[in-house]
Design an enzyme around this catalytic site. Structure first.
Site, PDB file in Angstrom:
ATOM      1  N   LYS A  86       0.917  -1.101  -0.024  1.00  0.00           N
ATOM      2  CA  LYS A  86      -0.108   0.139  -0.155  1.00  0.00           C
ATOM      3  C   LYS A  86       0.828   1.117   0.031  1.00  0.00           C
ATOM      4  CE  LYS A  86      -3.972  -0.536   2.791  1.00  0.00           C
ATOM      5  NZ  LYS A  86      -4.495  -0.694   4.032  1.00  0.00           N
TER       6      LYS A  86
HETATM    7  O1  G3P Z   1      -6.750   0.879   5.711  1.00  0.00           O
HETATM    8  C1  G3P Z   1      -7.578   1.840   5.591  1.00  0.00           C
HETATM    9  C2  G3P Z   1      -8.859   1.456   6.790  1.00  0.00           C
HETATM   10  O2  G3P Z   1      -8.054   0.653   7.764  1.00  0.00           O
HETATM   11  C3  G3P Z   1      -9.003   2.687   7.365  1.00  0.00           C
HETATM   12  O3  G3P Z   1     -10.214   2.444   8.437  1.00  0.00           O
HETATM   13  O4  G3P Z   1     -11.959   2.200  10.519  1.00  0.00           O
HETATM   14  O5  G3P Z   1      -9.388   3.649  10.455  1.00  0.00           O
HETATM   15  O6  G3P Z   1     -11.417   4.398   9.075  1.00  0.00           O
HETATM   16  P1  G3P Z   1     -10.596   3.165   9.656  1.00  0.00           P
END
Ligand code: G3P
Length: 227
Positions: A86
């Protein structure tokens, strides 16, 4: 749609892989930080749980393209086939994605909040783009709508990049995008569990157990009676 686990907790990954048809695991620096463990140790353990060749996403840390590529080489060297690196969808990230494509390293343009970020990452040669559904919702925009627009752009411009929608907070967000036909979604364990967390399901399953116990005796199974 591929379904991935957005977490680095190895107990949870083991539990979910045992129960659900899981296609892989995604991590980012914040998810790794939550474990409080050595990243090399955690990522190696995750690779061991999901098996060789399954999708495992890990993020490059530097903010310059050359540094991102250095991190990418180290990540792929450690985790092998099926590993996707990533890279934030920022200008240096687009440059890194082009360099990774030339080296044959799979990449994902992450931190996607806008359709044009995804367009640039895809055009640079990213294998995946990762829009953050719930974070976009929290900014007052339509996260699901943004992902649908990204999917339309990829299809319309025949870009060979798959959407990996991320940052889900509920089943409805996942369901809408699943029905729209996106290629992959990554969800926290609690969100995946919630796909089937429903009193109607528990009630129906409980009724079957109770009815059969009434017929054949407490705890009796088909194997007991037919075997
Ligand atoms: O990898 C991106 C994702 O994990 C973001 O998720 O739950 O931190 O908004 P969140």
């Amino acid at each position: 749609m591929k379904l991935l686990i957005d977490d680095a907790n190895v107990q949870e990954i083991r539990r979910l892989c045992d129960l659900y048809p899981i296609d892989g695991v995604t991590t980012n620096p914040s998810i790794l930080a939550k474990t409080g463990r050595d990243p090399k140790e955690v990522l190696t353990e995750i690779r061991g749980i999901i098996g060789p060749g399954k999708l495992l996403f890990a993020q490059a840390i530097p903010l310059d393209a050359e540094g991102m590529v250095r991190d990418a080489r180290a990540i792929v060297k450690l985790l092998g086939e099926g590993t996707v690196v990533k890279v934030p969808s920022i200008p240096e990230g687009f440059k890194a994605i082009r360099m990774l494509r030339e080296e044959g390293i799979l990449s994902c343009g992450t931190v996607v909040y806008t359709p044009l970020q995804a367009y640039l990452a895809a055009k640079a040669g990213a294998d995946y783009v990762a829009p953050y559904v719930n974070r976009i919702d929290n900014m007052g925009f339509d996260g699901v709508g943004v992902v649908e627009q990204i999917q339309d752009i990829l299809t319309l411009h025949q870009l060979d990049t798959q959407v990996l929608a991320a940052s889900f907070k509920n089943s409805q967000q996942v369901l809408t995008l699943c029905a729209y036909g996106i290629g992959s979604a990554t969800c926290a364990p609690a969100v995946i569990d919630a796909f089937v967390k429903n009193p109607a399901i528990d009630g129906a399953v409980g009724d079957f157990i109770r009815d059969f116990a009434g017929l054949a005796g407490e705890g009796k199974t088909m194997a007991d009676l037919l075997g």
